[in-house]
Design an enzyme around this catalytic site. Structure first.
Site, PDB file in Angstrom:
ATOM      1  N   ASP A 299      -5.471  -5.096   6.263  1.00  0.00           N
ATOM      2  CA  ASP A 299      -6.905  -4.496   5.657  1.00  0.00           C
ATOM      3  C   ASP A 299      -7.690  -5.616   5.554  1.00  0.00           C
ATOM      4  O   ASP A 299      -8.775  -5.638   5.843  1.00  0.00           O
ATOM      5  CB  ASP A 299      -6.270  -3.991   4.260  1.00  0.00           C
TER       6      ASP A 299
ATOM      7  N   ASP B  75      -2.506 -17.390   6.087  1.00  0.00           N
ATOM      8  CA  ASP B  75      -3.572 -18.266   5.387  1.00  0.00           C
ATOM      9  C   ASP B  75      -4.002 -19.171   6.714  1.00  0.00           C
ATOM     10  O   ASP B  75      -5.051 -19.263   6.775  1.00  0.00           O
ATOM     11  CB  ASP B  75      -3.139 -19.012   4.221  1.00  0.00           C
TER      12      ASP B  75
ATOM     13  N   TYR C 183       0.624  -1.143  -0.094  1.00  0.00           N
ATOM     14  CA  TYR C 183      -0.095   0.251  -0.106  1.00  0.00           C
ATOM     15  C   TYR C 183       0.816   1.329   0.053  1.00  0.00           C
ATOM     16  O   TYR C 183       0.209   2.380   0.066  1.00  0.00           O
ATOM     17  CB  TYR C 183      -1.046   0.046   1.394  1.00  0.00           C
TER      18      TYR C 183
ATOM     19  N   LYS D  82       3.797 -13.835   6.060  1.00  0.00           N
ATOM     20  CA  LYS D  82       3.957 -14.955   4.885  1.00  0.00           C
ATOM     21  C   LYS D  82       5.529 -14.995   4.885  1.00  0.00           C
ATOM     22  O   LYS D  82       5.913 -15.117   3.608  1.00  0.00           O
ATOM     23  CB  LYS D  82       3.126 -14.624   3.848  1.00  0.00           C
TER      24      LYS D  82
END
Ligand code: NAD
Length: 358
Positions: free
Chosen positions: A247, A223, A123, A190
């Protein structure tokens, strides 16, 4: 008296801003409102969606309650919401997700807090459009320096994660946990795939955690975190995430506790704090006195706590919880059926909340 900027926004903004202001005033909080405009409605007269007077007011007061602002797609201006976060370096987005009795939801015992990094990651706005000369130049450089090759018909978004940005947000999460009597911080990443961005995030998270022996620390791959939140949300407490995952998981967690109508938020930095609902300006409901004011009112509760007006915050939160639990004077989205004729308007729900504080 504490001066607070009230940004009325556009779409449903002015209606819920008024509802929130009335509810906060009814707590007896000594707040003097500095009412300011931003968004599509003021664009016509001011020539900008974010007038200097509004910026100056936030700069002066350091605290603002902000109603939603539309970001036109394709044409028009850049997001005023993102711009405000950047100007005031509001690096921490804090979104508590708490079950209130009476809200229709699959879960009833959730009390977790999302702490989202607000300035970096995908972002950051460092993007290269497919086919542009600078994009082709970048691709050429990357192909020369990496074993993986990128084709020319590719758009590129850059994901910066820094030591400084990560340290500051993870520290914020631990400090928040300490101050609010929370027991555990979970850092989400991740790192198994993105070793140099999320890997760095994880390394810094672990380093910072060592300075807070009184708070439990754990990490989760994003995940797996999504599955865990759906299956066992009660296991989580404070969750700290880079911008993009933050987000997405903010909306997931808002869904766990009953949706956008009850999801408040705070954007915090060293130069100021802006409190706003997670939801947007819902333009189709503009001027209809229809939407739920609770998300902005609960953002007001967060603001009162930030101003250390804790008694007033507790009174307002209890009044909101009571009105929701009764289920009578609530807006359409909180009724079992969306077309329930007993649903009340934005103003009337605020009236009911105020009545509980008398
Ligand atoms: P939205 O959150 O405005 O609305 C989506 C739907 O959610 C609405 O149509 C409505 O059905 C429901 N909803 C939202 N708020 C509600 C409320 N208080 N009570 C009852 N129902 C409610 O999302 P969108 O339609 O994707 O975005 C509209 C505009 O808002 C866009 O221009 C977007 O950029 C902007 N936006 C602003 C902010 C902000 O000001 N921080 C945040 C998100 C979106």
């Amino acid at each position: 008296m504490v001066k607070v900027t009230l940004i009325r926004g556009d779409g449903i903004g002015p209606e819920i801003a008024e509802a929130a202001r009335r509810c906060i005033d009814a707590t007896g909080a000594k707040i003097e409102w500095d009412v300011q405009e931003a968004g599509v409605d003021v664009m016509a007269t001011a020539g900008t969606p974010l007038p200097e007077a509004t910026l100056e007011s936030v700069r002066r007061n350091g605290v603002a309650l902000k109603a939603p602002i539309t970001t036109p797609v394709g044409t028009g201006f850049r997001s005023v919401n993102v711009h405000l976060r950047q100007i005031f370096e509001l690096y921490a987005c804090v979104r508590p997700c708490k079950s209130y009795q009476g809200v229709r939801s699959r879960y009833d015992n959730i009390d977790l807090v999302i702490v989202r990094e607000n300035t970096e990651d995908l972002y950051a706005g460092i993007e290269f459009e497919k086919g542009k000369a600078e994009t082709l130049e970048l691709i050429e450089w990357l192909n020369a320096h990496s074993s993986r090759k990128i084709g020319p018909n590719t758009g590129v978004s850059i994901k910066p994660i820094s030591v400084e940005g990560t340290t500051r947000i993870v520290k914020y999460a631990f400090e928040y946990a300490r101050k609010n009597g929370r027991k555990k911080v979970t850092s989400v990443h991740k790192a198994n795939i993105m070793k140099y961005s999320d890997g760095l995030w994880l390394e810094i998270s672990r380093n910072v955690a060592r300075q807070y022996a009184d708070i439990e620390f754990e990490d989760r791959i994003v995940d797996n975190m999504c599955m865990q939140l759906v299956q066992k949300p009660e296991l989580y407490d404070v969750i700290v995430l880079p911008n993009l995952y933050g987000d997405i998981l903010s909306d997931l967690c808002a869904g766990l506790v009953g949706g956008l109508g009850v999801a408040p938020g705070a954007n915090i930095g060293n130069k100021g704090a802006i409190f706003e609902a997670t939801h947007g300006s819902a333009p189709k409901y503009k001027g209809l006195n229809k939407v739920n004011p609770v998300a902005l009112i609960l953002s007001g509760v967060l603001m009162l706590r930030h101003l250390e007006m804790n008694d007033q915050a507790d009174r307002l939160e209890k009044a909101v919880a009571d009105v929701i639990a009764e289920g009578k004077s609530v807006t359409y989205d909180m009724k079992p059926e969306r077309d329930d004729p007993t649903a009340v308007g934005t103003k009337e729900m605020a009236d009911a909340i105020i009545a509980k504080m008398r």
